[in-house]
Design a protein around this motif. Sequence first.
Motif, PDB file in Angstrom:
ATOM      1  N   CYS A 251       0.783  -1.125   0.029  1.00  0.00           N
ATOM      2  CA  CYS A 251      -0.070   0.242   0.094  1.00  0.00           C
ATOM      3  C   CYS A 251       1.033   1.339  -0.035  1.00  0.00           C
ATOM      4  O   CYS A 251       0.511   2.413  -0.682  1.00  0.00           O
ATOM      5  N   ARG A 252       1.949   1.310   0.888  1.00  0.00           N
ATOM      6  CA  ARG A 252       2.713   2.411   0.640  1.00  0.00           C
ATOM      7  C   ARG A 252       3.313   2.628  -0.644  1.00  0.00           C
ATOM      8  O   ARG A 252       3.271   3.971  -0.924  1.00  0.00           O
ATOM      9  N   GLU A 253       3.753   1.820  -1.210  1.00  0.00           N
ATOM     10  CA  GLU A 253       4.527   1.657  -2.627  1.00  0.00           C
ATOM     11  C   GLU A 253       3.506   2.347  -3.568  1.00  0.00           C
ATOM     12  O   GLU A 253       3.682   2.954  -4.653  1.00  0.00           O
ATOM     13  N   GLN A 254       2.202   2.001  -3.326  1.00  0.00           N
ATOM     14  CA  GLN A 254       1.129   2.110  -4.398  1.00  0.00           C
ATOM     15  C   GLN A 254       0.430   3.418  -4.235  1.00  0.00           C
ATOM     16  O   GLN A 254      -0.500   3.822  -4.759  1.00  0.00           O
ATOM     17  N   ALA A 255       0.703   4.044  -2.644  1.00  0.00           N
ATOM     18  CA  ALA A 255       0.086   5.031  -2.414  1.00  0.00           C
ATOM     19  C   ALA A 255      -1.494   4.765  -2.167  1.00  0.00           C
ATOM     20  O   ALA A 255      -2.254   5.602  -2.747  1.00  0.00           O
ATOM     21  N   CYS A 256      -2.052   3.754  -1.822  1.00  0.00           N
ATOM     22  CA  CYS A 256      -3.307   3.197  -1.975  1.00  0.00           C
ATOM     23  C   CYS A 256      -4.286   4.302  -1.066  1.00  0.00           C
ATOM     24  O   CYS A 256      -5.475   4.165  -1.278  1.00  0.00           O
ATOM     25  N   GLY A 257      -3.788   4.815   0.173  1.00  0.00           N
ATOM     26  CA  GLY A 257      -4.581   5.726   0.958  1.00  0.00           C
ATOM     27  C   GLY A 257      -5.728   4.939   1.812  1.00  0.00           C
ATOM     28  O   GLY A 257      -6.583   5.566   2.233  1.00  0.00           O
ATOM     29  N   PHE A 258      -5.419   3.875   2.088  1.00  0.00           N
ATOM     30  CA  PHE A 258      -6.330   2.822   3.115  1.00  0.00           C
ATOM     31  C   PHE A 258      -5.372   1.907   3.663  1.00  0.00           C
ATOM     32  O   PHE A 258      -4.160   1.747   3.251  1.00  0.00           O
ATOM     33  N   ASP A 259      -5.940   1.106   4.642  1.00  0.00           N
ATOM     34  CA  ASP A 259      -5.223   0.139   5.272  1.00  0.00           C
ATOM     35  C   ASP A 259      -5.691  -1.297   5.003  1.00  0.00           C
ATOM     36  O   ASP A 259      -6.777  -1.625   5.227  1.00  0.00           O
ATOM     37  N   LEU A 299      -5.375  -5.092  -3.372  1.00  0.00           N
ATOM     38  CA  LEU A 299      -5.694  -3.937  -2.408  1.00  0.00           C
ATOM     39  C   LEU A 299      -7.073  -3.588  -2.892  1.00  0.00           C
ATOM     40  O   LEU A 299      -7.619  -3.229  -1.753  1.00  0.00           O
ATOM     41  N   THR A 300      -7.425  -3.035  -3.939  1.00  0.00           N
ATOM     42  CA  THR A 300      -8.370  -2.418  -4.144  1.00  0.00           C
ATOM     43  C   THR A 300      -9.701  -3.267  -4.119  1.00  0.00           C
ATOM     44  O   THR A 300     -10.954  -2.968  -3.638  1.00  0.00           O
ATOM     45  N   ALA A 301      -9.457  -4.621  -4.236  1.00  0.00           N
ATOM     46  CA  ALA A 301     -10.468  -5.533  -4.183  1.00  0.00           C
ATOM     47  C   ALA A 301     -10.673  -5.871  -2.728  1.00  0.00           C
ATOM     48  O   ALA A 301     -11.961  -6.066  -2.119  1.00  0.00           O
ATOM     49  N   LEU A 302      -9.755  -5.908  -1.908  1.00  0.00           N
ATOM     50  CA  LEU A 302      -9.995  -5.932  -0.522  1.00  0.00           C
ATOM     51  C   LEU A 302     -10.716  -4.816   0.291  1.00  0.00           C
ATOM     52  O   LEU A 302     -11.682  -4.783   0.959  1.00  0.00           O
ATOM     53  N   HIS A 303     -10.263  -3.529  -0.342  1.00  0.00           N
ATOM     54  CA  HIS A 303     -10.849  -2.206   0.088  1.00  0.00           C
ATOM     55  C   HIS A 303     -12.437  -2.175  -0.172  1.00  0.00           C
ATOM     56  O   HIS A 303     -13.383  -2.118   0.437  1.00  0.00           O
TER      57      HIS A 303
END
Length: 467
Positions: A251-259, A299-303
């Motif tokens: 997430c840090r590397e992709q700057a996903c903006g959530f946990d 990551l987006t699928a989890l979010h």
Amino acid sequence: MTFLTRAVTTVAAALTAVACVGSTPGAASAPYPPSSSATPAAAPELTDPGPCPGQTDVTCADLTVPLDRTGAVPGTLRLRTAVFGEADAPKGTLLFLTGGPGQPGLPFVQRIRDRLPGALAQYRLVMIDQRGTGDAAVDCPELQREVGSSDTVAPTPGAVTACAESLGVKRNFYTTADTVADLEDLRRALGVTSWTLDGVSYGTFTAGQYALTHPHRVRKLVLDSVVPLDGAGVLYEEALGHSARVLRAACREQACGFDPARDLATVVRRDDNGVGVFNLLVIASIIDPKLDNPRFGILTALHASAAGDRARLDGLVAGFSAPSDEPPSEFSSGLHAATLCADSPWPWGDASAPTEGRQRALKRAVQQIQPTTVWPFERKTAGAQGIAQTCLPWPASRPNQAAPHRTLTMPVLILAGDRDLSTPVQWARDLAAVTPRAELVVLPGAGHSTQSRSDGGARAAEAFLLR
């Protein structure tokens, strides 16, 4: 913990994974012959040598070994071997061991040549299809369809028991100690007094057990993506907990903006799909350690799923858990089960323990896990994943014979990827802490099988081998 994996062309065709084994002496008695390290009467030899298919500069030959070294159960096994290079190579002979258990060695000769060219200019390379793999693979069709080369997917009890019944008494002779004896026969057949071993994933366990059994025959060891040599880890607690760090790093590397770790915790508690999500993460991390493959979008699928839109994540989980079309010659799920269940220390004891009472023992062990250890997963995932569920119904069998020594005394290079969910980096750190001559190299951003998948892993291995 396989050494290499097939390429994934679609989400539904995702493959591969892991195998995690240990070694402890047994407890209860069972109706099988005792193990023995007795040497076969005839000196081992390599027979029918000739050019390997597609690699005319590599010699393929057969090593014939007894099924049962006590002689109580008759029969032999023919193990295919491959040799590249000269017997008088300056650095001697390098035995490279692949993973699983269940993966053959010969299909990967060219891959190792490509990844370690500098080392192989100085070493003779030897690889082997370990007993129960390759052309002579253990074939359990139902189990093969259900789990393929994954051991996070949980098989049905019927598939497990059908495999054990089809093997009959032979299931008692696929322990790592049996393979160690085969490797000693191979050394003698090659005519070398000592050699260097390089193992990846389950190959680290085999290499380590050989070195603990025959320490004076081993010059040095490379252990890449370490499986604990003391048998720890069969419930996968470290890998379950390590998933939070891997997800947050991605997430840090992709700057996903959530946990994403908190999202995962929400999803598995709501949907009771911890095993499926864990299987997804393990396989995806092998394919793409940084979890940034846009085809997966994990990551987006989890979010999205945590927010109520489950479609994408549910599709990924189902696709990565889909029935396998991988043939046993490429990875034998039957051999995987036979070795895994014989080698590992279980909450119910060793492989000789009766099946009655195993479920209660597993439940107690799971309840004793600290929830923070496996977070963001629930602790019940540890008991429901495929490693435990494969061996829970496996019939009482001969347990693995413990190696006579407990500490690796030769120079050892330990390689680990910090994104590895198959063999988490903590396992490598634990082994390094108790190995006097160990050198630990942790590769940032790397996942499983660093020599194959990380240039840094291959370079570190070559530098160590060429000292």
